[in-house]
Write an enzyme that holds these catalytic residues in place. Structure first.
Site, PDB file in Angstrom:
ATOM      1  N   ASP A 234       0.072  -7.513   1.333  1.00 35.87           N
ATOM      2  CA  ASP A 234       0.608  -6.164   1.572  1.00 35.87           C
ATOM      3  C   ASP A 234       2.138  -6.128   1.576  1.00 35.87           C
ATOM      4  O   ASP A 234       2.757  -5.501   2.422  1.00 35.87           O
ATOM      5  CB  ASP A 234       0.059  -5.577   2.877  1.00 35.87           C
ATOM      6  CG  ASP A 234       0.182  -4.053   2.907  1.00 35.87           C
ATOM      7  OD1 ASP A 234       0.280  -3.441   1.837  1.00 35.87           O
ATOM      8  OD2 ASP A 234       0.197  -3.485   4.025  1.00 35.87           O
TER       9      ASP A 234
ATOM     10  N   LEU B  60      -7.096  -0.559 -17.376  1.00 31.23           N
ATOM     11  CA  LEU B  60      -8.336  -0.554 -18.131  1.00 31.23           C
ATOM     12  C   LEU B  60      -8.847   0.875 -18.269  1.00 31.23           C
ATOM     13  O   LEU B  60      -9.166   1.328 -19.359  1.00 31.23           O
ATOM     14  CB  LEU B  60      -9.374  -1.438 -17.450  1.00 31.23           C
ATOM     15  CG  LEU B  60     -10.784  -1.455 -18.056  1.00 31.23           C
ATOM     16  CD1 LEU B  60     -10.739  -1.915 -19.501  1.00 31.23           C
ATOM     17  CD2 LEU B  60     -11.692  -2.347 -17.236  1.00 31.23           C
ATOM     18  N   GLY B  61      -8.940   1.580 -17.152  1.00 32.15           N
ATOM     19  CA  GLY B  61      -9.278   3.004 -17.205  1.00 32.15           C
ATOM     20  C   GLY B  61     -10.699   3.356 -16.836  1.00 32.15           C
ATOM     21  O   GLY B  61     -11.299   4.238 -17.447  1.00 32.15           O
ATOM     22  N   VAL B  62     -11.245   2.663 -15.823  1.00 31.54           N
ATOM     23  CA  VAL B  62     -12.589   3.007 -15.362  1.00 31.54           C
ATOM     24  C   VAL B  62     -12.585   3.287 -13.864  1.00 31.54           C
ATOM     25  O   VAL B  62     -11.786   2.741 -13.122  1.00 31.54           O
ATOM     26  CB  VAL B  62     -13.614   1.886 -15.660  1.00 31.54           C
ATOM     27  CG1 VAL B  62     -13.861   1.754 -17.142  1.00 31.54           C
ATOM     28  CG2 VAL B  62     -13.179   0.566 -15.046  1.00 31.54           C
TER      29      VAL B  62
ATOM     30  N   SER C 286       4.870   2.636   7.620  1.00 30.93           N
ATOM     31  CA  SER C 286       4.588   1.402   6.891  1.00 30.93           C
ATOM     32  C   SER C 286       5.734   1.023   5.966  1.00 30.93           C
ATOM     33  O   SER C 286       6.256   1.862   5.228  1.00 30.93           O
ATOM     34  CB  SER C 286       3.311   1.552   6.068  1.00 30.93           C
ATOM     35  OG  SER C 286       2.177   1.394   6.868  1.00 30.93           O
TER      36      SER C 286
ATOM     37  N   GLY D 285       3.188   6.525   7.647  1.00 36.61           N
ATOM     38  CA  GLY D 285       4.544   6.901   7.227  1.00 36.61           C
ATOM     39  C   GLY D 285       5.555   5.847   7.622  1.00 36.61           C
ATOM     40  O   GLY D 285       6.584   5.688   6.969  1.00 36.61           O
TER      41      GLY D 285
ATOM     42  N   HIS E 285       0.810  -1.216   0.000  1.00 37.38           N
ATOM     43  CA  HIS E 285       0.000   0.000   0.000  1.00 37.38           C
ATOM     44  C   HIS E 285       0.842   1.265   0.000  1.00 37.38           C
ATOM     45  O   HIS E 285       0.329   2.358  -0.249  1.00 37.38           O
ATOM     46  CB  HIS E 285      -1.013  -0.012   1.163  1.00 37.38           C
ATOM     47  CG  HIS E 285      -0.458   0.293   2.512  1.00 37.38           C
ATOM     48  ND1 HIS E 285      -0.042  -0.683   3.394  1.00 37.38           N
ATOM     49  CD2 HIS E 285      -0.266   1.465   3.153  1.00 37.38           C
ATOM     50  CE1 HIS E 285       0.367  -0.124   4.522  1.00 37.38           C
ATOM     51  NE2 HIS E 285       0.251   1.186   4.408  1.00 37.38           N
TER      52      HIS E 285
END
Length: 372
Positions: free
Chosen positions: A129, A276-278, A213, A211, A98
């Site tokens: 993660d 994809l762009g949605v 993480s 910060g 993340h």
């Protein structure tokens, strides 16, 4: 998504993918280690550290091998920060997924000497993660020393090191003790509403903050026994007050080795990520909503990013994506997972239902985008 200690991200949107929190691109990826890219090369497997085993009795304080990570999310016009751990002298860095999720630009500053490098993503495990990046052009760095997280016991003194608050400079050092082992923590990605149960986590009363993480949790010998994982804007955890959590180092190193070897799996993505762009959200109806969604489940298209494959394919707002390559899509999170099996340049068959209830299958060629 990235650590956002200054709260600059959206943080509350339920959308697919970490490219955006309020405006999100759905992503997937291709290996940078398969010889087709030529952009990033991994170090030999032997470069990854083997765990050491000594455990004295007092907090260790700071040790070498800490990297401050700064990211930019160009599609969101935001910046964020986190921490990483040097795995080898050539600039291989372990961090949380993340921290780098959705980043269009990544830079790492080696806190031992202040040198700053651009960074490339080698791979990541969204569900666990964990991510591995490489500092481009780095050499002769001093890596961290790893310990055996299987030897950690309740009450052991620990030191957590990280880029608290994303302020950069010398890392912040806090101390505490191990308060529990084998803990389960639910982490929710606000970008797509998906939840992952992080298991076998180390719990500590050391105050791990946004910060931090991706930074190291050290035993009393200064060996890394865990990778700190903190809640941040857009990435929430069901942790109690005054509790911090870390991914055991043994598990993190196993994922790092898999990434270094270029071995993709259902959970580990290698290399570049496709787009994809949605902008999508759940189809669940909300109070006050007018026309019901055209499908009972799936990923409802709330927006289409200009200049993306989704726009070129004519996908309209209000439609619901219900399948990808004949696999059912029942949520934005499922769409993310299916797309992560693909690569930039791949053509996928997208099943969708328009606002009139008509079903279509459209071929879409995926473009390149930020890591998911």
């Amino acid at each position: 998504m990235n650590e956002d200690p200054e709260g600059r991200g959206c943080g509350g949107c339920l959308l697919v993918l970490a490219v955006l929190t309020a405006l999100v691109a759905v992503l997937a990826g291709r290996s940078l280690l398969d010889g087709r890219s030529g952009e990033v090369r991994s170090a030999p497997e032997s470069a990854l550290p083997a765990p050491a085993r000594t455990v004295p009795a007092e907090p260790s304080g700071r040790r070498p091998g800490v990297v401050n990570i700064d990211t930019e999310q160009g599609l969101r016009s935001t910046r964020a920060a986190g921490t990483g751990i040097l795995l080898d002298a050539s600039g291989l860095v372990l961090t949380n997924n993340h921290v780098i999720q959705g980043a269009t630009t990544i830079r790492g500053t080696v806190t031992d000497n202040g040198r700053r490098f651009p960074a490339d993503v080698l791979g990541y495990d969204k569900s666990g993660d964990i991510a591995v990046i490489r500092l481009r052009g780095a050499a002769r760095l001093k890596p961290a020393v790893f310990g055996d997280s299987g030897l950690v016991q309740l009450g052991d003194p620990v030191t957590a090191v990280g880029n608290e608050g994303g302020k950069g400079g010398q890392p912040k050092v806090v101390t505490g003790r191990i308060t529990a082992l084998d803990q389960q923590v639910t982490a929710t990605d606000q970008s797509d509403g998906s939840s992952e149960r992080l298991t076998s986590m180390i719990e500590t009363d050391a105050p791990i903050r946004p910060g931090d993480s991706g930074g190291p949790l050290l035993n009393t010998s200064g060996q890394v026994i865990g990778v700190n994982t903190a809640a941040s804007a857009g990435f929430t955890m069901d942790q109690g007050a005054h509790r911090g959590y870390a991914i055991p180092s043994n598990r993190a190193l196993a994922v790092a080795r898999q990434i270094q070897q270029g071995r993709a799996s259902d959970t580990v993505h290698i290399g570049r990520t496709a787009m994809l762009g949605v902008q999508v959200r759940s189809v669940a109806r909300t109070p006050g909503q007018g026309t019901p969604p055209p499908a009972a489940s799936g990923a409802l298209i709330a927006g289409v990013l200009p200049g993306t494959p989704a726009e070129a394919a004519g996908l309209p707002e209000g439609a619901v994506i219900v399948a990808l390559d004949d696999r059912p899509v029942d949520s934005p999170g499922t769409l993310t997972g299916l797309l992560l099996r693909h690569h930039p340049g791949d053509t996928v068959r997208l099943g969708w239902v328009d606002t009139g209830g008509r079903r279509f299958t459209t071929p879409v060629r995926l473009a390149e985008g930020p890591p998911q």
